[in-house]
Design a protein around this motif. Structure first.
Motif, PDB file in Angstrom:
ATOM      1  N   UNK A  39      -2.829  98.728 -70.419  1.00 45.64           N
ATOM      2  CA  UNK A  39      -4.068  98.740 -71.181  1.00 45.64           C
ATOM      3  C   UNK A  39      -5.287  98.592 -70.275  1.00 45.64           C
ATOM      4  N   UNK A  40      -5.132  97.817 -69.196  1.00 46.44           N
ATOM      5  CA  UNK A  40      -6.259  97.573 -68.290  1.00 46.44           C
ATOM      6  C   UNK A  40      -6.763  98.855 -67.631  1.00 46.44           C
ATOM      7  N   UNK A  41      -5.951  99.894 -67.602  1.00 46.69           N
ATOM      8  CA  UNK A  41      -6.411 101.180 -67.075  1.00 46.69           C
ATOM      9  C   UNK A  41      -7.631 101.690 -67.839  1.00 46.69           C
ATOM     10  N   UNK A  42      -7.685 101.357 -69.131  1.00 45.14           N
ATOM     11  CA  UNK A  42      -8.699 101.936 -70.018  1.00 45.14           C
ATOM     12  C   UNK A  42      -9.811 100.964 -70.378  1.00 45.14           C
ATOM     13  N   UNK A  43      -9.465  99.720 -70.673  1.00 38.88           N
ATOM     14  CA  UNK A  43     -10.440  98.813 -71.285  1.00 38.88           C
ATOM     15  C   UNK A  43     -11.356  98.154 -70.266  1.00 38.88           C
ATOM     16  N   UNK A  44     -11.063  98.339 -68.952  1.00 36.30           N
ATOM     17  CA  UNK A  44     -11.969  97.847 -67.915  1.00 36.30           C
ATOM     18  C   UNK A  44     -12.440  99.024 -67.065  1.00 36.30           C
ATOM     19  N   UNK A  45     -13.543  98.837 -66.384  1.00 32.87           N
ATOM     20  CA  UNK A  45     -14.124  99.895 -65.555  1.00 32.87           C
ATOM     21  C   UNK A  45     -13.570  99.795 -64.138  1.00 32.87           C
ATOM     22  N   UNK A  46     -13.180 100.924 -63.586  1.00 28.91           N
ATOM     23  CA  UNK A  46     -12.599 100.972 -62.243  1.00 28.91           C
ATOM     24  C   UNK A  46     -13.482 101.857 -61.376  1.00 28.91           C
ATOM     25  N   UNK A  47     -14.139 101.233 -60.404  1.00 31.57           N
ATOM     26  CA  UNK A  47     -15.159 101.927 -59.613  1.00 31.57           C
ATOM     27  C   UNK A  47     -14.768 102.106 -58.153  1.00 31.57           C
ATOM     28  N   UNK A  48     -13.660 101.488 -57.711  1.00 36.01           N
ATOM     29  CA  UNK A  48     -13.220 101.638 -56.325  1.00 36.01           C
ATOM     30  C   UNK A  48     -11.772 102.112 -56.314  1.00 36.01           C
ATOM     31  N   UNK A  49     -11.363 102.682 -55.195  1.00 31.23           N
ATOM     32  CA  UNK A  49     -10.014 103.241 -55.059  1.00 31.23           C
ATOM     33  C   UNK A  49      -9.008 102.129 -54.774  1.00 31.23           C
ATOM     34  N   UNK A  50      -7.975 102.064 -55.595  1.00 28.73           N
ATOM     35  CA  UNK A  50      -6.982 100.993 -55.461  1.00 28.73           C
ATOM     36  C   UNK A  50      -6.215 101.071 -54.150  1.00 28.73           C
ATOM     37  N   UNK A  51      -5.961 102.274 -53.658  1.00 23.91           N
ATOM     38  CA  UNK A  51      -5.169 102.401 -52.441  1.00 23.91           C
ATOM     39  C   UNK A  51      -5.988 102.164 -51.181  1.00 23.91           C
ATOM     40  N   UNK A  52      -7.262 102.507 -51.200  1.00 21.63           N
ATOM     41  CA  UNK A  52      -8.086 102.307 -50.006  1.00 21.63           C
ATOM     42  C   UNK A  52      -8.726 100.925 -49.968  1.00 21.63           C
ATOM     43  N   UNK A  53      -8.973 100.345 -51.158  1.00 23.02           N
ATOM     44  CA  UNK A  53      -9.630  99.033 -51.222  1.00 23.02           C
ATOM     45  C   UNK A  53      -8.873  98.152 -52.223  1.00 23.02           C
ATOM     46  N   UNK A  54      -7.619  97.870 -51.906  1.00 17.88           N
ATOM     47  CA  UNK A  54      -6.749  97.166 -52.853  1.00 17.88           C
ATOM     48  C   UNK A  54      -7.326  95.814 -53.263  1.00 17.88           C
TER      49      UNK A  54
ATOM     50  N   UNK B 220     -10.407  94.663 -53.202  1.00 14.24           N
ATOM     51  CA  UNK B 220     -11.616  94.798 -54.001  1.00 14.24           C
ATOM     52  C   UNK B 220     -11.299  95.315 -55.403  1.00 14.24           C
ATOM     53  N   UNK B 221     -10.349  96.229 -55.493  1.00 12.20           N
ATOM     54  CA  UNK B 221      -9.957  96.780 -56.795  1.00 12.20           C
ATOM     55  C   UNK B 221      -9.490  95.673 -57.724  1.00 12.20           C
ATOM     56  N   UNK B 222      -8.547  94.847 -57.245  1.00 13.00           N
ATOM     57  CA  UNK B 222      -7.987  93.806 -58.110  1.00 13.00           C
ATOM     58  C   UNK B 222      -8.947  92.630 -58.287  1.00 13.00           C
ATOM     59  N   UNK B 223      -9.822  92.400 -57.309  1.00 12.61           N
ATOM     60  CA  UNK B 223     -10.851  91.370 -57.485  1.00 12.61           C
ATOM     61  C   UNK B 223     -11.812  91.766 -58.596  1.00 12.61           C
ATOM     62  N   UNK B 224     -12.228  93.042 -58.613  1.00 13.92           N
ATOM     63  CA  UNK B 224     -13.131  93.526 -59.668  1.00 13.92           C
ATOM     64  C   UNK B 224     -12.447  93.472 -61.032  1.00 13.92           C
ATOM     65  N   UNK B 225     -11.165  93.826 -61.076  1.00 11.86           N
ATOM     66  CA  UNK B 225     -10.426  93.765 -62.337  1.00 11.86           C
ATOM     67  C   UNK B 225     -10.330  92.326 -62.829  1.00 11.86           C
TER      68      UNK B 225
END
Length: 525
Positions: free
Chosen positions: A139-154, A156-161
């Motif tokens: 569900x988190x794929x949709x209900x939150x905004x994802x602005x950085x690349x998970x593979x290049x900035x892992x 930061x991605x999960x910190x923002x989530x």
């Protein structure tokens, strides 16, 4: 009669792309190519030049830098689709391909199949009710905004989530759409493609929603087709044959899979190994042949599950994947950063991630809790990683969808270095030579368990010369091993000297290498 416009998303192997375009258009079909703007500009120039005289090939009017899981993959697809719509007014179907796909039926068979099935072929299952997503966030794929690349900035991605979760920054899904999910490999009719393009122009709210979702290439087209097309005109399947291993990675096909592939009830197959030259040649000839009969048995998925199942219960009759896959791949590059001061190598790797597109993995053979993706359990322990080192590396190449990878290692790993250098891949070593103070050596002794907080000064003073000589000895062994591609940067050398070595090691422009070499406090403790 059906006329297919193939939509090709690609980022490497220009000669293979040229051959693929020439094969598929020789039978009267079309192709629109989107070549990743992040890739080598010379490769794109090679492709454009080679295909300039082919009227059945066009290119996306605007290229974008693509990243796995990002909206950029959908935008690149839309750009190529628009180019195909503009260039090929008589194209009846639009078929999504990658550079790893090849036809496993003739053009004659494909056209006859599409003529007899007036439908859109796309996996399209309810995002929330289906079990299409096996692991990871859903569900988190949709209900939150994802602005950085998970593979290049892992991180930061999960910190923002995590921050969005804590602050309760959930967002609503557009109320009039029901999000669907499925494979990105589809075949859609022209009318459906035109409806989708028109929808993108009149619904900026939906476009903004998908732009900031995660892995939208598995949801965008799948959702819009269900939203725009009557259910009776959708077949929720892909026409591209692909299988996934227990590790969640695509199964790769080799020379001896020719008969198996032709027997599947699909038009294309993915992924064909770059090394399967005989298979690619036979499939390439097949597409243009006429009056070929196919015996469809469609046993591929069941056969794969059976054979891998025998392996799991100990009744296999062939080698396991990590025993059979004994090479990383002839065209793959492995760049190993060797450094005794782990924090220095990690600092260098972090800046490499910012300045280049090459993934960097930190001390995966030295640090138990190294940051690694889920590879089906193979990454869980140091012992397992080391024992199945080549299988692990192959999975990392596939996970990051790259042919270039950087890993950090301790200088004590001479055996690992020798093993990787004996592979057919392109392997290079960069040794980072650091200065060691007595405090550095004491910290090193404590990490090794040779000293503790209560160890006396006299004992430490006796230990320090041995530790210093041990570090020098490890460096000498690497130097004496005769590695063909060994570079060395040193804390003693000026940044200009180190930049020359970094440029050689990474095959990057000198100005980028100099920026790396002048990283603030690169060698600091």
């Amino acid at each position: 009669m059906a006329k297919i416009a193939y939509i090709l998303l690609c980022h490497k192997n220009p000669q293979a792309i040229i051959q693929q375009a020439e094969r598929l258009t020789a039978a009267g079909d079309y192709m629109a190519i989107h070549f990743d703007r992040r890739a080598d500009p010379q490769d794109f120039h090679t492709i454009r030049t080679a295909l300039a005289g082919n009227p059945n090939v066009t290119f996306a009017h605007k290229r974008v830098k693509c990243g796995w899981g990002e909206w950029s993959l959908v935008q690149g697809t839309l750009n190529a689709v628009q180019a195909a719509i503009d260039a090929f007014p008589d194209a009846t179907h639009f078929y999504m391909l990658s550079g790893d796909c090849m036809a496993i039926k003739t053009a004659e068979f494909a056209h006859r199949f599409l003529d007899g099935n007036d439908a859109d072929f796309i996996e399209s299952f309810d995002f929330f009710e289906s079990d299409w997503i096996k692991t990871g966030i859903k569900e988190d794929r949709l209900i939150y905004r994802h602005l950085v690349n998970e593979r290049r900035h892992k991180w930061l991605f999960y910190a923002a989530l995590g921050l969005q979760r804590r602050l309760g920054l959930r967002r609503a899904i557009p109320t009039d759409i029901q999000v669907q999910i499925g494979s990105q490999w589809w075949c859609l009719r022209r009318r459906t493609i035109e409806w989708i393009l028109e929808f993108t122009r009149r619904r900026p709210d939906v476009m903004q929603f998908f732009r900031t979702s995660w892995i939208p290439d598995e949801t965008f087209f799948q959702t819009l087709v269900r939203h725009l097309v009557p259910e009776t005109e959708i077949q929720a399947r892909t026409l591209t044959f692909l299988m996934f291993s227990d590790y969640g990675l695509p199964v790769t096909f080799y020379n001896d899979h020719y008969d198996l592939l032709l027997a599947q009830d699909f038009l294309f197959a993915r992924k064909i190994s770059p090394e399967a030259e005989e298979l690619k040649a036979r499939l390439g000839r097949l597409y243009a042949e006429r009056q070929v009969g196919f015996q469809i048995s469609n046993e591929g998925q069941n056969l794969f599950r059976f054979l891998t199942g025998r392996g799991r219960v100990g009744r296999r009759f062939t080698m396991r994947v990590w025993e059979a896959e004994s090479t990383l791949g002839r065209d793959r590059e492995l760049m190993i950063v060797v450094c005794k001061k782990w924090h220095v190598a990690k600092r260098l790797a972090a800046h490499l991630g910012l300045l280049t597109s090459v993934p960097a993995i930190e001390y995966l053979f030295d640090e138990e809790n190294a940051a690694l993706p889920d590879l089906g359990g193979l990454q869980n322990s140091l012992a397992k990683r080391t024992r199945h080192r080549r299988a692990l590396m192959r999975m990392l190449y596939d996970y990051f969808d790259t042919d270039r990878l950087i890993v950090c290692m301790d200088s004590r790993n001479l055996e690992l270095l020798q093993d990787f250098f004996s592979d057919r891949s392109i392997t290079r070593i960069l040794e980072v030579e650091c200065l060691f103070s007595d405090a550095d050596l004491i910290g090193h002794a404590r990490r090794l368990g040779l000293a503790g907080e209560q160890t006396g000064k006299e004992t430490l003073q006796q230990l320090l010369p041995t530790l210093r000589n041990d570090i020098i000895h490890e460096s000498d062994l690497i130097n004496d091993a005769g590695f063909s591609d060994l570079c060395r940067i040193s804390e003693r050398d000026p940044p200009e000297t180190n930049a020359l070595k970094l440029a050689e090691f990474l095959t990057i422009p000198h100005d980028v290498a100099l920026e790396l070499a002048t990283t603030e406090q690169l060698f600091a403790d």
